[in-house]
Design an enzyme around this catalytic site. Structure first.
Site, PDB file in Angstrom:
ATOM      1  N   HIS A 100       8.376 -15.045  -3.296  1.00  0.00           N
ATOM      2  CA  HIS A 100       9.739 -15.275  -3.764  1.00  0.00           C
ATOM      3  C   HIS A 100      10.745 -14.500  -2.913  1.00  0.00           C
ATOM      4  CE1 HIS A 100      10.028 -11.230  -5.445  1.00  0.00           C
ATOM      5  NE2 HIS A 100       8.800 -11.403  -5.894  1.00  0.00           N
ATOM      6  N   GLU A 205       2.754 -12.496 -10.985  1.00  0.00           N
ATOM      7  CA  GLU A 205       2.640 -11.212 -10.305  1.00  0.00           C
ATOM      8  C   GLU A 205       1.636 -10.302 -11.002  1.00  0.00           C
ATOM      9  OE1 GLU A 205       2.420  -9.469  -7.919  1.00  0.00           O
ATOM     10  OE2 GLU A 205       4.380  -8.715  -7.291  1.00  0.00           O
TER      11      GLU A 205
END
Length: 360
Positions: A100, A205
């Site tokens: 990201h 994550e």
């Protein structure tokens, strides 16, 4: 101190109904990022054709028009040839692993410094100026995602690259936004797969006590991108984050393995779906690279690397049911005294192992 405070079943890490495991290996010799001489800290995927090496392939000999094809067209043909020549228990896929763009949690970590961030600030939702609970992209993060968008379009136009056959994205806000900015409104080649990424829990994550790792509920995510599918079994509330325990590398690698198991060997035509996009996070991409036997390669925010992966089913009588425990992290209850090299809590705020944020 270790706890199994979160049931491994929530991660889908219980024994598989299939009597096999999958062995993953990285096939080297195709990308700069596979080579030890390539410095990850200075690697610019937009300057080196995603890192694809300029070379010939064994499959070129079967092409009548090899000289008129681009490097990416010939590479795609090579991967197809590898699949065609392999038996049914072996698959080759190219994983486009995208990190990201910069999120508000990244900016806050830079501002406060890593020790203070880890031991206090990351356990809060924000600081009154910025919010980093399930952090969204900063303006710089949006720009980084648009760099990826423009580079994909350049590769489509100039390299006639085969765009991904399947798209997967972490459920955290910064990855959803990054995938959207990267792939929406690209001028895809005729016959390309539609960009409609599957929102997948297991590609999130590393789960720590940081609030940036706590996702929004399912309804919120669906409202953000209502046309994107969410995988079956995705819970309404985030049942994995609790602000007290976090994954070890071993626990995360088990999760990443299961995620990859759900990408490989999933349909009769899966060998034709050789290019796969995964928009994820630094920690999760590092875990995926460990699982597939790739060398350590840290991505900058917004960066993308492809990796050629060979997967082979290994049949066995009893699936491995081993699970890894999670760890408890101590942190301060007020801003630390100092954190130049390590976090030092105030004397009135000794380290605790209870969550600073208990409700969302």
């Amino acid at each position: 101190m270790k706890l199994s405070a979160i049931s491994p079943a929530l991660l889908g890490l219980a024994a598989s109904v299939h009597a096999y495991t999958v062995n993953y290996t990285t096939v080297t010799g195709y990308f700069l990022q596979d080579e030890t001489a390539t410095d990850a800290s200075t690697f610019d995927y937009t300057a080196v054709n995603f890192g694809l090496l300029n070379r010939t392939y064994p499959a070129d000999k079967k092409l009548k028009n090899a000289e008129s094809l681009t490097q990416w067209e010939r590479f795609y043909n090579q991967v197809q040839e590898l699949n065609d020549e392999s038996h049914g228990d072996v698959e080759y896929k190219v994983l486009f692993l995208g990190r990201h763009g910069e999120g508000w949690h990244n900016a806050a970590q830079t501002y406060y410094g890593t020790p203070a961030w880890n031991c206090y600030w990351a356990e809060l939702k924000g600081n009154g100026t910025a919010t980093w609970y399930d952090a969204e992209l900063t303006e710089n993060g949006v720009d980084q995602a648009l760099v990826a968008h423009n580079f994909w379009q350049k590769e489509i136009d100039e390299q006639r690259i085969h765009t991904p056959d399947n798209y997967f994205v972490s459920p955290l806000a910064r990855t959803l936004q990054t995938a959207n900015y990267t792939f929406t409104d690209l001028k895809f080649p005729k016959g390309s797969a539609e960009f409609k990424p599957l929102i997948k829990e297991l590609f999130r994550e590393s789960i720590s006590i940081h609030t940036c790792d706590h996702r929004h509920d399912r309804a919120y995510i669906h409202e953000m991108f209502p046309t994107w599918p969410i995988e079956a079994g995705f819970t309404e509330q985030d049942e994995l984050w609790n602000g007290v325990t976090g994954e070890t590398n071993d626990a995360q690698d088990q999760r990443s393995t299961k995620a990859l198991d759900e990408v490989f060997f999933t349909s009769a035509s899966v060998k034709k779906d050789t290019f796969v996009s995964v928009t994820s996070h630094s920690g999760e991409i590092s875990s995926i690279l460990r699982v597939v036997g790739h060398r350590t390669f840290s991505l900058n925010t917004g960066a993308v690397i492809p990796v050629l992966v060979r997967a082979e089913k290994l049949v066995h009588e009893k699936p491995d049911t081993t699970t890894s425990t999670w760890t408890v992290s101590a942190h301060c209850t007020s801003p630390p005294v100092t954190s130049v090299a390590a976090c030092v809590c105030q004397s009135s705020a000794a380290p605790v192992t209870t969550a600073l944020v208990t409700s969302f």
